[in-house]
Motif scaffolding. Structure first.
Motif, short mmCIF file in Angstrom:
data_model
loop_
_atom_site.label_atom_id
_atom_site.label_comp_id
_atom_site.label_asym_id
_atom_site.label_seq_id
_atom_site.Cartn_x
_atom_site.Cartn_y
_atom_site.Cartn_z
N GLN A 127 4.27 1.99 10.46
CA GLN A 127 5.69 2.30 10.24
C GLN A 127 6.18 1.75 8.91
O GLN A 127 6.89 2.44 8.17
N SER A 128 5.79 0.53 8.58
CA SER A 128 6.18 -0.05 7.29
C SER A 128 5.58 0.73 6.14
O SER A 128 6.23 0.96 5.12
N PHE A 129 4.33 1.15 6.31
CA PHE A 129 3.66 1.92 5.28
C PHE A 129 4.37 3.26 5.03
O PHE A 129 4.65 3.62 3.89
N VAL A 130 4.64 3.99 6.09
CA VAL A 130 5.27 5.31 5.95
C VAL A 130 6.66 5.18 5.32
O VAL A 130 7.03 5.98 4.45
N LEU A 131 7.41 4.19 5.73
CA LEU A 131 8.74 3.99 5.17
C LEU A 131 8.67 3.71 3.66
O LEU A 131 9.35 4.37 2.86
N SER A 132 7.84 2.75 3.26
CA SER A 132 7.76 2.42 1.83
C SER A 132 7.10 3.54 1.04
O SER A 132 7.46 3.78 -0.12
N ALA A 185 0.83 -1.21 0.00
CA ALA A 185 0.00 0.00 0.00
C ALA A 185 0.87 1.26 0.00
O ALA A 185 0.53 2.25 -0.65
N GLY A 186 1.99 1.24 0.72
CA GLY A 186 2.90 2.38 0.74
C GLY A 186 3.55 2.63 -0.61
O GLY A 186 3.65 3.78 -1.05
N VAL A 187 3.98 1.58 -1.27
CA VAL A 187 4.59 1.74 -2.59
C VAL A 187 3.56 2.25 -3.59
O VAL A 187 3.85 3.16 -4.38
N VAL A 188 2.35 1.72 -3.56
CA VAL A 188 1.30 2.17 -4.48
C VAL A 188 0.95 3.63 -4.20
O VAL A 188 0.81 4.43 -5.13
N SER A 189 0.83 4.00 -2.93
CA SER A 189 0.53 5.40 -2.59
C SER A 189 1.65 6.32 -3.02
O SER A 189 1.40 7.43 -3.51
N GLY A 190 2.89 5.89 -2.83
CA GLY A 190 4.02 6.70 -3.27
C GLY A 190 4.07 6.85 -4.77
O GLY A 190 4.37 7.93 -5.29
N MET A 191 3.77 5.79 -5.51
CA MET A 191 3.77 5.85 -6.97
C MET A 191 2.64 6.72 -7.50
O MET A 191 2.79 7.36 -8.54
N MET A 192 1.54 6.76 -6.77
CA MET A 192 0.41 7.59 -7.20
C MET A 192 0.60 9.06 -6.80
O MET A 192 -0.21 9.91 -7.19
N GLY A 193 1.61 9.36 -6.01
CA GLY A 193 1.88 10.73 -5.62
C GLY A 193 0.97 11.23 -4.51
O GLY A 193 0.73 12.43 -4.39
N VAL A 194 0.47 10.33 -3.69
CA VAL A 194 -0.42 10.71 -2.59
C VAL A 194 0.40 11.46 -1.54
O VAL A 194 1.51 11.05 -1.19
#
Length: 127
Positions: free
Chosen positions: A111-116, A53-62
């Protein structure tokens, strides 16, 4: 591969001391080893879903609180999928408290989400 959760035993006979037996027929017991295994599996599933979920959110520019909302939604989606598909809709057979399925290890998943999320966002939009 789907995680395997261990069930509680239904009928257990336990040896207490020398030659004494305590029969607990029909009582459902919580075995610490099964609870530990189930919590470990839940932590593994929750960590991986938070990373994805973190990688997908980061890729989407959230950005901002939208990202935290994305984590909460992904967390509850994963919990419901585990609840219905892995546990068959009955978490009492697998966990001490059913709410552990939904709220257990919430902060470690965050924590895992925020990091990724920050790594994926920085990689795509800052560098």
């Amino acid at each position: 591969m789907a995680p395997k959760f261990a069930k509680r035993p239904v009928e257990v006979t336990k040896r207490l001391g020398k030659g004494s037996m305590l029969s607990l027929d029909g009582a459902e017991l919580l075995l610490p080893s099964n609870l530990q295994h189930n919590n470990k599996q839940l932590t593994l599933v929750r960590s991986w879903s938070a990373i994805v979920a973190g990688v997908v959110s980061g890729m989407m520019g959230v950005e901002g609180l939208s990202g935290v909302l994305a984590f909460v939604l992904a967390n509850f989606l994963m919990s419901f999928l585990v609840f219905f598909f892995a546990l068959g809709g009955d978490p009492k057979k697998y966990f001490y408290k059913p709410r552990d399925l939904f709220m257990g290890q919430f902060m470690s998943g965050l924590q895992s989400f925020v990091l990724s999320w920050t790594i994926a966002y920085d990689y795509l939009y800052c560098f």
